[in-house]
Design an enzyme around this catalytic site. Structure first.
Site, mmCIF file in Angstrom:
data_model
loop_
_atom_site.group_PDB
_atom_site.id
_atom_site.type_symbol
_atom_site.label_atom_id
_atom_site.label_comp_id
_atom_site.label_asym_id
_atom_site.label_seq_id
_atom_site.Cartn_x
_atom_site.Cartn_y
_atom_site.Cartn_z
ATOM 1 N N LEU A 1 38.138 54.829 54.773
ATOM 2 C CA LEU A 1 38.350 55.830 53.730
ATOM 3 C C LEU A 1 39.796 56.295 53.788
ATOM 4 C CD1 LEU A 1 35.157 58.066 54.199
ATOM 5 C CD2 LEU A 1 35.431 56.090 52.708
ATOM 6 N N GLU A 2 40.538 56.065 52.727
ATOM 7 C CA GLU A 2 41.917 56.550 52.623
ATOM 8 C C GLU A 2 41.901 57.734 51.661
ATOM 9 O OE1 GLU A 2 44.344 55.667 54.430
ATOM 10 O OE2 GLU A 2 43.470 53.900 55.381
#
Length: 453
Positions: free
Chosen positions: A207-208
């Site tokens: 998850l960015e």
């Protein structure tokens, strides 16, 4: 439909078709050639969606992906080699090593702020690691989504890279399919939804996300250079950058001087583009309304002009902002920058820690002790000393958040590792057999204690 697509890709990967360096190199070269062949379509598309001008769009969108592919091609053969690790004396006769293998079919959900870069940069890592991929571009940049889909479909077979266009419902339908890996770039709120779907299938994921990334200007900083670099890092792409400085804390002894220089450089860098209508647009009316409301949260010392018709907000500097104001409750993600004076380093540490871990942190100081204080005492994804956002363009550095700002990292070797499952292997000799493991009772107890002390 999506389950069939995932199944076709899994079958392709598990057939061994992407195991070799040659096969992966071929796909990366096709990607690089695709970027060259469709460059003008991509540049026109991001201009239509976000009013990005050609030079900025090439540098921040296409150029970074080209650099990522070049670095990966130069290093991939070495990355793919098994890595020998130490073997303890208790395992005499054996050797230990690590082997990287592809996950299978990976899902890449891309955002709208850098719709080309943040679609294809993760894809570089996915292909380098030997995976197939399904790409979901953002529906908020429809022209770019269409250009990406057309280019990919003209270049890759679906069993290698496929594109699915659509809105949030499409993303949710894809997330329900149980892909072998999920790579998501976007907001914290949507990241939580992605994580819930991943948990249902126990799917590994990256998850960015984002957060309120601070810039800290110490009293010994080179103020003119700090002001110029902060202005550029903040207002590039109209502040719609996940690692843009979200607010600035400036030592009170240099606050007024710094503010004058920040106003000067912001004006010099962006005023002409604002007047000409070549400044990047806010992505849609919803985001425009959210940002426009923030203009009332402090004293405007530069900028403040806006046009909903053009989705334009001029680069704006705010002072006298209350820490409890709406603008400080979440990531700004737009061309508005609050500036706060501070008295002591302790005040900075307490204030930054009051927010969730940011994706980035920027320290401006000439003193190594000050640099270490902030970079070692504060938790964040990554950052710069005496610069802003440039760390993201270095393929030798991992890029990712910590906790609320993200899970996992990518770029360069870290992308290869992210999209690879690492297997630990032990190869035992058959030339002899150590009898100790088969002993029992007091003799074995004595041996074990002597070995493991």
């Amino acid at each position: 439909m999506y389950a069939t697509l995932k199944g076709v890709q899994q079958e392709f990967v598990f057939s061994g078709a992407m195991k070799s360096f040659h096969a992966r190199k071929q796909q990366l070269e096709k990607l690089k050639e695709m970027l060259h062949q469709h460059e003008q379509e991509f540049l026109r598309a991001v201009n239509k969606d976000l009013n990005k001008q050609e030079a900025e769009a090439f540098m921040m969108e296409l150029g970074t992906v080209h650099a990522e592919i070049t670095h990966t091609l130069e290093s991939l053969e070495e990355w793919m080699e098994p890595v020998t690790v130490k073997t303890p004396v208790t395992h005499t006769g054996s050797k230990s090593y690590l082997v990287n293998e592809p996950y299978g079919s990976v899902l890449i959900i891309a955002p709208w702020n850098y719709p080309i870069q943040l679609t294809f940069s993760p894809l570089v890592g996915a292909l380098a690691a030997g995976n197939s991929a399904v790409i979901k571009p953002s529906e908020l940049t429809p022209h770019t989504s269409s250009a990406i889909a057309a280019a990919v479909r003209a270049t890759f077979a679906q069993e290698i890279v496929a594109v699915v266009e659509g809105d949030a419902k499409t993303s949710e339908a894809l997330l329900k399919q149980g892909f072998d890996y999920i790579f998501f770039t976007g907001s914290v709120a949507v990241g939580k939804i992605v994580m819930k779907h991943a948990a249902e299938h126990l799917t590994p994921h990256t998850l960015e996300l984002g957060g309120k990334s601070p810039a800290i200007v110490a009293e010994d900083a080179k103020l003119d250079l700090a002001a110029k670099r902060i202005a550029w890092g903040k207002f590039t792409n109209a502040g719609q950058t996940c690692i843009a400085p979200d607010y600035v804390m400036v030592h009170e002894s240099v606050h007024e001087d710094f503010l004058k220089k920040l106003k000067k450089h912001t004006y010099n860098l962006f005023s002409q583009r604002t007047k000409e209508g070549t400044f990047t647009q806010i992505v849609n009316d919803k985001h425009f309304d959210r940002l426009a409301a923030f203009l009332n949260d402090g004293e405007i010392v530069l900028g403040g002009q806006s046009s909903k018709e053009d989705r334009l907000i001029a680069p704006t500097l705010l002072t006298d902002v209350d820490w409890d104001a709406p603008i400080m409750q979440d990531e700004i993600f737009g061309p508005i920058l609050p500036i706060f004076p501070f008295e002591s380093a302790t005040e900075v540490l307490v204030r930054v820690r009051s927010f969730p871990n940011p994706l980035a942190l920027y320290v401006f100081s000439e003193e190594e002790q000050t640099q270490k204080l902030y970079t070692e005492q504060l938790s964040f994804g990554g950052g710069c000393i005496n610069d802003t956002i440039m760390h993201v363009a270095n393929p030798y550095l991992p890029f990712g958040g910590k906790g609320p700002s993200g899970i996992g990292a990518y770029h360069g070797y870290e992308s290869f590792r992210t999209f690879s499952h690492q297997k630990g292997m032990l190869k035992q000799t058959t030339a002899f057999d150590m009898p100790l493991r088969y002993k029992s009772g007091k003799v074995m107890n004595k041996i074990i204690r002597s070995v493991f002390k």
